[in-house]
Design a protein around this motif. Structure first.
Motif, PDB file in Angstrom:
ATOM      1  N   THR A  23       0.820  -1.221   0.000  1.00 58.22           N
ATOM      2  CA  THR A  23       0.000   0.000   0.000  1.00 58.22           C
ATOM      3  C   THR A  23       0.856   1.274   0.000  1.00 58.22           C
ATOM      4  O   THR A  23       0.394   2.323   0.419  1.00 58.22           O
ATOM      5  N   PHE A  72      -0.570   4.326  -1.612  1.00 55.15           N
ATOM      6  CA  PHE A  72      -1.800   4.869  -1.065  1.00 55.15           C
ATOM      7  C   PHE A  72      -1.482   5.979  -0.075  1.00 55.15           C
ATOM      8  O   PHE A  72      -0.328   6.203   0.302  1.00 55.15           O
ATOM      9  N   SER A  73      -2.526   6.645   0.366  1.00 60.29           N
ATOM     10  CA  SER A  73      -2.355   7.686   1.380  1.00 60.29           C
ATOM     11  C   SER A  73      -2.018   7.050   2.731  1.00 60.29           C
ATOM     12  O   SER A  73      -2.254   5.859   2.953  1.00 60.29           O
ATOM     13  N   LEU A 112      -5.056   5.430   4.423  1.00 63.09           N
ATOM     14  CA  LEU A 112      -5.401   4.110   3.923  1.00 63.09           C
ATOM     15  C   LEU A 112      -4.397   3.060   4.398  1.00 63.09           C
ATOM     16  O   LEU A 112      -4.771   1.930   4.739  1.00 63.09           O
ATOM     17  N   GLN A 113      -3.113   3.426   4.429  1.00 65.39           N
ATOM     18  CA  GLN A 113      -2.117   2.510   4.954  1.00 65.39           C
ATOM     19  C   GLN A 113      -2.417   2.149   6.407  1.00 65.39           C
ATOM     20  O   GLN A 113      -2.298   0.992   6.813  1.00 65.39           O
TER      21      GLN A 113
END
Length: 859
Positions: free
Chosen positions: A336, A339-340, A343-344
């Motif tokens: 991830t 991802f932001s 989100l992580q």
């Protein structure tokens, strides 16, 4: 509240829980808190003033350097300088420690008024209590060493009580947790949260009957259980299991209507992973891969493999730990990374919850998961992670949730191993900076973790494994492959089981290699060295030495930094030489910390053990269910009479010898005529060498065969084998042994100036003939101690022997024999009531179990 204050409060809470290890700990921690609150601020203020004066003197020699940087950046505060000086901080810390001890007492399990253990009559297991217990499984059934299934049962009602104080009762509401064992097939297909009824016999766990034995009573109490149930049958039909309960209480909320005999979703996922990994692999390779990936709670490993891993020092490999958490977290963050951060964080927390559910809510995995959560939280806030502070916070949170974990060995080992990796691994990695990091970590990680857990292992098990660090270094590449491969195959098996099976097959040879390493090192001579019982003071001393080395390394680093600062300034030649000589002296003193601490640590353990071994004369009669076992410790020499069967050796003889620091048996005597390998001697030889073995070579023996195999086993460990001869005295140091009769057997022991007589099972006619024969020959002396099986002895034999003390190796004693002995004012002991007996010339007899009828003998 600053960080230092928070750290003090966390440490105070943990110290308060630790104080519960002694009965007076609560009051001791209260007094210590008052003393610290009064004295600590004054001591810190005095230290700060002295440190300020020393710093000003040093800066006066580097005026130019002092003008270049502001005060905050020139000096790094020491540990003591960072501590708060406010009295209220230390007063609150003392209060927290005191309240922690009270909180521990409140959370400690106690049987409720309607606890199921209250149904067992006072006096223990002398009367069987047959019941049908209804409740819900609190754990998944596990396989025991005896081949039965074991699980925890949260009870709700009990029926058909036979033998209790109240007679027969039906549908009696109860509470409490039970330790249940049932035949293996009865528990097949059961899952946690299933509602069942179990038919069996209630019993109360007893304290250990032998020194060094496992304390089953304390173990159950720590789990909140105060009774056990030896089950015979399980009612599978849910409607039958709860029918009586529903008639008793119309509220069905006590049971989960939707559960039935089906596994929960998390159990279904776990079984899906395990089945995919073991379907194409043999045993034990398949279960080993699942245990490495999900922990040993997820799968039943064969006990032979567990024992090999424990003896080789690889027990952590098959336990859920931080390894699984770090790998899962690293994998999630890698997948991830585009991802932001939010989100992580979400994916990472979800993965941690899933992993904790799959592995089980063990203390070690929960600790690692909390630290992983802290790492993710720091990632979102873009903050630097401080592992030591994170470890302290995780430990405090877990102990707030369950303060009883402070005495959980898994929690303690996990915390200490992680502490070792945090504080010891970085400086060790710096020492190995000339090596590639991957190779250096293979060397550093086992050393750093082992140093911090070794004192605790010595305290708990009284044994050290000399090969453990070497084994972990050799096995590290295989463990790395199996850990990563196991987690990947587990993820694949969860999504698509055939894919998980294919990936697990690739791990077959690494698993075989790891098993071969564990088995090889577990069978090497000297794979475990007994050091004797380590006291709490020795434990504190060992950890004090470890902390001294740790803080000494920090001081050495700080002095090196100060040397660099002083070298940047312009000084006069004389002052520069003086400064260099001073720093050089300090560096030399810091360099000597490690060897001095190492020698002191060896002395702390070895010297007390050597002193005890060289001066102790003690006779111990162990409490065994079959063959009587006697151990004589004679100033470093050990005599073992009989061994019992394999279970007796594993659970009674070896734990006692380890606690006593015994690493070899000088003399072993088998008083009963049987093949040595048919009993526990073979199991004993696997762990300890026997220097001289005397075997009863009576001509008439049942199932008697060749002793060649056992003779070879003794000789392979540099021992010698002798057959015993009747009426021939054998010198065993300060003890002499003589077989009066080999077939019964009758054995005479001269321990110092006191005579002990071991008498086997005989019919009354045989006892009469023996008494007459001994009286005619005059070979038998009047004895001080008679040792027999607890069965009937004739008045004629008792009159011929005339013992002052009679000891029965049995759970019960013949009433008529006991009456005759009491009439002759003979002191009576039996192991079923008194546990193991220990005799010393100065102290006489001492029992392991306390009893109102016990009276110390002053022979």
């Amino acid at each position: 509240m600053n960080q230092a204050t928070g750290v003090i409060f966390c440490i105070a809470y943990i110290v308060g829980l630790i104080s519960t290890g002694v009965s007076w700990g609560r009051y001791g921690i209260f007094a210590l808190g008052i003393a610290v609150a009064v004295a600590m601020p004054k001591l810190l203020l005095k230290y700060t003033r002295n440190s300020f004066k020393t710093t000003n003197k040093r800066r006066s020699r580097t005026k130019e350097n002092a003008l270049e940087e502001p005060l905050e950046t020139r000096e790094k505060l020491s540990l003591l300088e960072m501590l708060p000086r406010a009295k209220w901080v230390w007063a609150v810390a003392g209060s927290i420690a005191f309240l922690a001890s009270i909180y521990f007492a409140i959370r400690s399990p106690q049987p409720a008024m309607n606890d199921i253990s209250k149904l067992i009559p006072v006096g223990g297991n002398t009367q069987e209590v047959a019941v049908t217990v209804r409740g819900r499984l609190a754990s998944t059934p596990r396989l025991t060493r005896s081949g039965r299934s074991q699980f925890w049962l949260d009870t709700d009602a009990v029926s058909e009580i036979n033998g209790g104080e109240g007679g027969v009762v039906v549908n009696r509401p109860v509470s409490g947790k039970l330790y249940v064992t049932v035949p293996l097939l009865q528990a097949t297909g059961l899952y946690a949260d299933n509602t069942i009824a179990v038919v069996g016999s209630l019993y109360k766990p007893q304290p250990p009957s032998n020194p060094g034995a496992f304390d089953f009573q304390a173990y159950l109490a720590g789990q909140g259980a105060f009774a056990g149930l030896k089950g015979r049958q399980i009612d599978w039909k849910r409607e039958n299991a709860i029918a009586d309960v529903n008639r008793l209480n119309t509220k069905t909320g006590a049971f989960w209507e939707s559960t039935g005999m089906q596994p929960s979703p998390i159990q279904t996922m776990r079984m899906r992973i395990v089945r995919s990994q073991v379907s194409q692999l043999s045993v034990p390779e398949g279960p080993l891969i699942s245990a490495i990936a999900l922990g040993k709670q997820a799968v039943d490993l064969p006990y032979t493999i567990r024992d090999s891993f424990v003896q080789a020092g690889l027990a952590h490999a098959i336990a859920a730990s931080g390894t699984q958490v770090s790998m899962v977290l690293g994998l999630v963050l890698a997948l991830t990374r585009r991802f932001s951060k939010q989100l992580q964080f979400g994916f990472g927390v979800s993965a941690l919850f899933l992993l904790v559910g799959l592995t089980g809510f063990e203390a070690s995995i929960c600790r690692a998961a909390l630290m992983g959560f802290g790492t993710l939280f720091a990632l979102v806030l873009s903050r630097e992670v401080k592992p030591l502070g994170l470890l302290l916070i995780a430990a405090t949170i877990l102990l707030l949730v369950n303060p009883l974990w402070i005495w959980d060995l898994g929690f303690q080992l996990s915390f200490l191993a992680t502490l070792g990796l945090v504080v010891t691994a970085p400086p060790l990695m710096a020492k190995f900076d000339w090596m590639p990091p991957a190779i250096a970590s293979i060397l550093v990680v086992p050393i750093a973790a082992s140093v911090w857990v070794l004192p605790l292992l010595l305290y708990v098990f009284s044994v050290v494994s000399p090969y453990s660090i070497l084994v972990n270094i050799i096995a590290a590449p295989l463990l790395w492959i199996l850990s990563i491969g196991g987690m990947v195959s587990a993820l694949a098996g969860l999504i698509f089981p055939p894919a998980g099976s294919v990936l697990a097959q690739l791990l077959d040879y690494p698993a075989k290699g790891l098993i071969a390493i564990a088995e090889y090192f577990s069978q090497l001579p000297g794979n475990s060295v007994a050091v004797g019982q380590v006291s709490a003071f020795q434990l504190i001393a060992l950890y004090s030495l470890i902390c001294w080395v740790w803080l000494g390394g920090r001081r050495k680093k700080e002095e090196g930094r100060r040397k660099k600062e002083e070298g940047r300034g312009k000084k006069e030649e004389g002052r520069r030489k003086k400064g260099k000589s001073r720093v050089f002296a300090l560096r030399i003193s810091a360099a000597w910390i490690l060897p001095l601490a190492l020698m002191a640590g060896i002395g702390v353990v070895a010297l007390p053990a050597w002193h005890v071994q060289s001066s102790l004369f003690q006779v111990t009669l162990l409490a065994t269910s079959g063959e009587p076992v006697l151990v004589i410790q004679d100033k470093g020499k050990v005599v073992l009479i009989n061994s019992g069967d394999e279970n007796t050796v594993r659970f009674t003889v070896l734990p006692f010898l380890q606690q006593q620091g015994v690493n070899s048996v000088n003399f072993a005597i088998a008083t009963h005529g049987h093949l040595g390998l048919s009993g526990g001697w073979g199991k004993l030889l696997e762990r300890l060498p026997i220097k001289t073995f005397y075997d009863n070579n009576a001509p008439k023996q049942i199932h008697r065969g060749s002793n060649q195999e056992f003779m070879t086993a003794v000789q392979s460990r540099q021992g010698v084998y002798f057959p015993l001869e009747t009426n021939k005295k054998i010198d065993l140091g300060s003890t002499q042994l003589q077989f009066v009769d080999a077939e019964i057997p009758v054995v005479e022991l001269l321990v110092g100036d006191r005579t002990w007589l071991l008498v086997g099972d005989m019919t009354p006619e045989a006892q009469s003939m023996l008494s007459k024969r001994l009286a005619a020959t005059g070979t038998l002396k009047r004895v001080e101690v008679l040792w027999w099986s607890g069965k009937t002895l004739t008045a004629e034999l008792l009159s011929a022997v005339g013992p002052q003390v009679a000891i029965a190796s049995s759970d019960e004693i013949d009433p008529e024999t006991a009456a005759q002995l009491s009439q002759s004012k003979t002191q009576i002991f039996w192991t079923g009531r008194d546990g193991a007996l220990q005799w010393t010339p100065a102290g006489g007899f001492k029992t392991t179990l306390e009893s109102e009828e016990n009276q110390t003998s002053f022979l």
